[in-house]
Scaffold this motif. Structure first.
Motif, short mmCIF file in Angstrom:
data_model
loop_
_atom_site.label_atom_id
_atom_site.label_comp_id
_atom_site.label_asym_id
_atom_site.label_seq_id
_atom_site.Cartn_x
_atom_site.Cartn_y
_atom_site.Cartn_z
N PHE A 1 0.83 -1.18 -0.08
CA PHE A 1 0.28 0.03 -0.02
C PHE A 1 0.88 1.40 -0.20
O PHE A 1 0.69 2.30 -0.75
CB PHE A 1 -0.78 -0.05 1.36
N LEU A 2 2.08 1.15 0.82
CA LEU A 2 2.82 2.62 0.83
C LEU A 2 3.56 2.62 -0.45
O LEU A 2 3.53 3.89 -0.82
CB LEU A 2 3.83 2.28 2.19
N ALA B 1 2.31 1.81 -3.30
CA ALA B 1 1.39 2.21 -4.11
C ALA B 1 0.99 3.80 -3.87
O ALA B 1 0.57 4.43 -4.80
CB ALA B 1 0.05 1.38 -4.04
N LYS B 2 1.42 4.32 -2.81
CA LYS B 2 1.22 5.79 -2.44
C LYS B 2 2.40 6.62 -3.02
O LYS B 2 2.39 7.80 -2.82
CB LYS B 2 0.76 6.00 -1.09
N ARG C 1 -4.13 0.77 -4.85
CA ARG C 1 -4.47 1.92 -5.34
C ARG C 1 -6.03 1.96 -5.46
O ARG C 1 -6.72 2.96 -5.12
CB ARG C 1 -3.76 2.61 -6.65
N ILE D 1 -7.50 1.80 -1.86
CA ILE D 1 -7.40 3.19 -1.20
C ILE D 1 -8.39 4.09 -1.75
O ILE D 1 -9.14 4.91 -0.98
CB ILE D 1 -5.96 3.84 -1.61
N LYS E 1 -11.80 5.79 0.27
CA LYS E 1 -12.02 7.31 0.50
C LYS E 1 -13.25 7.52 -0.19
O LYS E 1 -14.01 8.48 0.54
CB LYS E 1 -10.79 7.91 -0.67
N ASN F 1 8.88 7.85 5.82
CA ASN F 1 9.44 8.25 4.93
C ASN F 1 11.00 8.20 4.70
O ASN F 1 11.66 8.82 3.65
CB ASN F 1 9.15 9.88 4.66
#
Ligand code: AMP
Length: 401
Positions: free
Chosen positions: A228-229, A231-232, A250, A253, A257, A291
């Motif tokens: 997921f991370l 994909a972001k 994606r 996610i 939303k 990050n």
């Protein structure tokens, strides 16, 4: 799902064929953990106390369709007899002459156990004639084996779906699974917080998809968080990633939303340079902001900030459903994420339902099992239930009128 239970029918003088989950761990012919036998006691006691002829059946291990002494249920009958404090008749076969003779001699209020169902390949093949043979021991069919409820085998569904058993009800174990697992998903006290972890996104796609329609918040941890991370757009170094699932991540996610569901991902992680080998080996590690994962870092647990952040969500939850560890909890350096989540769930006033498998094991290891509302007795079955799939072993049971 409103299914009849053993309390909805008159069992007196009836042959009750009870599908149990006596698939207990064994070593050198001895039972090493009798939890599953103990779990079946309330149903068995209720039946004999109400005058039923109780005929129990189960599988044990994978004997591949032939008799193999190593997988005999005989030790289970001995242990069961000790736990019940009364005799348990043991049949040396499943549908053969010995079983037939012993069932014919069984009196109301007595208990017997058939030999391992999987000594017949027809059990897993859901063979119609095998179902017919089993049904001679069955005025009332009782399913109390949640662990195999996702399988359409002869003893878990076929005996009913082929029309050989008309009265088919849940034992207390399955009834509790339906009440707790079913209740948590279908009519939760809100907010409903789902905690999902474990190694792979691909194993949990169905669960995430189904829960996006039901949960208010989804907390993602474990190896699958890193797909997921990535994909972001984050750097995840050498962390677990399923490249072919990036688009899907994606989509999930975006779907969350759209539905106003909070889908939360780790904000920090514990990283090492390599996966510990053996899994409990001591490896150097450090905690980094999400990050700041380096090109040669492998994220093996959620960090402390993530654990605190997730604990806050858990504290204000009405219901929590948890499946899958937050990190490589088999290694003490990467177990704290999973343990923090387990503590937060234990301390919360929420209704808490823990799926079987690793998360259940972690909760048990920490001695927090009795602080949870319910720990599911089926790993695969609870996962399929959370995916919204129909479980054949439950679907076949009589509905409440
Ligand atoms: P599952 O059977 O899918 O619930 O996955 C459980 C396994 O996931 C456990 O054996 C964990 O060690 C493993 N796991 C959890 N987090 C990670 C991670 N960050 N990287 C690699 N494996 C993980």
């Amino acid at each position: 799902m409103n299914k009849k239970t053993i309390e909805s029918v008159n069992v007196k003088d009836k042959k009750c064929l009870v599908r149990c989950d006596f698939n207990v761990p064994m070593s050198g012919g001895a039972i090493t953990d009798d939890t599953r036998i103990r779990a079946a006691l309330p149903t068995i006691k209720y039946l004999y106390e109400h005058g039923a002829k109780v005929i129990l059946c189960s599988h044990l291990g994978r004997p591949k369709g032939e008799f193999n002494l190593k997988y005999s249920l005989k030790p289970v009958s001995v242990r069961l007899s000790e736990l019940l404090g009364r005799p348990v008749v043991f049949a040396n076969d499943v549908v053969g002459e010995d079983a037939k003779a012993k069932v014919a001699a069984l009196k109301s209020g007595e208990v017997m156990l058939l030999e391992n169902l999987r000594f017949h390949k027809e059990e897993e093949a859901n063979d119609k004639e095998f179902c017919r043979s089993l049904s001679q021991f069955c005025d009332i069919y009782v399913n109390d084996a949640f662990g195999t409820a996702h399988r359409a085998h002869a003893s878990t569904a076929g005996i009913v779906t082929y029309g050989f058993a008309h009265t088919a009800v849940a034992g207390f174990l399955i009834a509790k699974e339906l009440e707790c697992l079913g209740g948590a998903i279908e009519s939760p006290r809100r907010p409903l917080v789902a905690i999902l972890g474990g190694a792979k996104v691909s194993d949990k796609i169905g669960v995430i998809n189904n829960l996006i329609d039901k949960a208010d918040t989804i907390l993602i941890g474990g190896g699958m968080a890193y797909t997921f991370l990535k994909a972001k757009g984050l750097n995840i170094g050498k962390s677990l990633c399923e490249e072919d699932k990036l688009d899907l991540a994606r989509e999930l996610i975006a779907k969350a939303k759209e539905r106003n569901v909070k889908l939360l991902l780790p904000i920090d992680a514990k990283v090492a340079k390599a996966f510990p080998d053996p899994i409990d080996a001591e490896v150097p590690f450090r905690q980094v902001d999400i990050n700041e994962i380096g090109a040669d870092d492998m994220a093996l647990d959620i960090g402390e900030e993530t654990a605190n952040f997730y604990a806050g969500e858990i504290r204000s939850a009405g219901t929590v459903v948890w499946n899958g560890p937050m990190g490589v909890f088999e290694n003490k350096n990467f177990a704290s994420g999973t343990y923090s989540i387990a503590s937060a769930v234990a301390d919360s006033k929420c209704i808490s339902v823990v799926g079987g498998g690793d998360s259940a094991a972690a909760v048990q290891q920490m001695g927090l099992a009795d602080k949870m509302t319910h720990i599911s007795t089926g790993g695969g079955a609870s996962l399929e239930y959370l995916e919204g799939k129909i479980l054949p072993g439950i679907d076949c049971l009589n509905n409440v009128d």
